[in-house]
Design an enzyme around this catalytic site. Structure first.
Site, short mmCIF file in Angstrom:
data_model
loop_
_atom_site.label_atom_id
_atom_site.label_comp_id
_atom_site.label_asym_id
_atom_site.label_seq_id
_atom_site.Cartn_x
_atom_site.Cartn_y
_atom_site.Cartn_z
N LYS A 185 -137.68 26.32 -1.32
CA LYS A 185 -138.64 27.42 -1.38
C LYS A 185 -139.94 27.01 -0.65
O LYS A 185 -140.12 25.84 -0.30
CB LYS A 185 -138.91 27.76 -2.85
CG LYS A 185 -137.64 28.18 -3.63
CD LYS A 185 -138.02 28.64 -5.03
CE LYS A 185 -136.88 28.49 -6.01
NZ LYS A 185 -137.25 28.95 -7.37
N GLU A 219 -124.62 35.05 -2.27
CA GLU A 219 -125.85 34.53 -1.66
C GLU A 219 -125.61 33.99 -0.25
O GLU A 219 -126.43 34.19 0.64
CB GLU A 219 -126.47 33.47 -2.58
CG GLU A 219 -127.01 34.09 -3.87
CD GLU A 219 -127.57 33.11 -4.88
OE1 GLU A 219 -128.17 33.58 -5.86
OE2 GLU A 219 -127.41 31.88 -4.71
N TYR A 259 -133.07 38.01 -5.59
CA TYR A 259 -133.31 37.82 -7.03
C TYR A 259 -132.99 39.08 -7.84
O TYR A 259 -133.52 39.24 -8.94
CB TYR A 259 -134.75 37.38 -7.26
CG TYR A 259 -134.99 35.89 -7.04
CD1 TYR A 259 -134.20 34.93 -7.67
CD2 TYR A 259 -136.03 35.45 -6.22
CE1 TYR A 259 -134.43 33.57 -7.49
CE2 TYR A 259 -136.26 34.09 -6.04
CZ TYR A 259 -135.45 33.16 -6.68
OH TYR A 259 -135.69 31.81 -6.51
N ASN A 297 -140.89 25.46 -8.63
CA ASN A 297 -139.82 24.48 -8.87
C ASN A 297 -139.02 24.12 -7.61
O ASN A 297 -137.93 23.59 -7.69
CB ASN A 297 -138.94 24.90 -10.05
CG ASN A 297 -138.19 26.20 -9.80
OD1 ASN A 297 -138.23 26.73 -8.69
ND2 ASN A 297 -137.50 26.69 -10.81
N HIS A 329 -133.86 26.42 -4.83
CA HIS A 329 -132.90 27.37 -5.42
C HIS A 329 -131.48 26.87 -5.19
O HIS A 329 -131.19 26.32 -4.13
CB HIS A 329 -133.04 28.75 -4.76
CG HIS A 329 -131.91 29.67 -5.14
ND1 HIS A 329 -131.93 30.41 -6.30
CD2 HIS A 329 -130.72 29.91 -4.55
CE1 HIS A 329 -130.78 31.09 -6.40
NE2 HIS A 329 -130.03 30.81 -5.35
#
Ligand code: DAT
Ligand code: MG
Length: 151
Positions: free
Chosen positions: A11, A128, A51, A114, A117
């Site tokens: 990310k 995905e 998402y 975080n 992904h």
């Protein structure tokens, strides 16, 4: 048998913090095979698609703003058990609960930053991979190390 594949993305926080090589090396050293990679800045609409399962959650809007705020390193990794084991390498969603030795445990502090992904199951992984990559972007090749990794 066709090898399992998973979608992994670093990310914007992980990219900005200079953690690309650190993260890739963990998947690479494990013995998983990189079959697709690109750096992209997704639109907010694209982030919302990625998402979509979380659209009822209170953090959804902020999450999609964040994912679309900067460069994301999108990847597909291949290998036996790569979906489940990829999640183990990544660690728990909340870095405070991630074990030391995991990517989030070692490199992140809060859930909203975080850094990585990973697909949460085989079906999500297929969806995905298809959302982020065109079929021709997936590179099919034999890794020279394969016979040493799988025997
Ligand atoms: P994961 O990324 O481990 O698959 P998830 O799919 O439940 O976790 O959520 C996607 C992302 O949303 C997660 O990486 C960070 C963010 N997120 C999850 N729970 C959150 C919360 N309680 N507060 C803020 N952000 C959250
Ligand atoms: Mg998830």
């Amino acid at each position: 048998a066709e090898m399992e594949r998973t979608f992994i993305a670093i990310k914007p926080d992980g990219v900005q913090r200079g953690l690309i090589a650190e993260i890739i090396s963990r998947f690479e050293r494990k013995g998983f095979k990189l079959v697709a990679i690109k750096l992209i800045k997704p639109s907010k609409e694209f982030a919302q698609k990625h998402y979509h399962d979380l659209k009822e959650r209170p953090f959804f809007n902020g999450l999609c703003d964040f994912l679309s705020s900067g460069p994301v390193l999108a990847m597909v990794w291949e290998g036996e058990g790569v979906v489940t084991y990829g999640r183990k390498l990544i660690g728990a969603t909340d870095p405070q609960k991630s074990e030391p030795g995991t990517i989030r445990g070692d490199l992140a502090v809060v859930v909203g930053r975080n850094i990585i992904h990973g697909s949460d199951g085989p079906e999500t992984a297929k969806d995905e991979v298809n959302l982020w990559f065109k079929p021709e972007e997936l590179v099919s090749y034999t890794s020279n190390a394969e016979k040493w990794i799988y025997g």
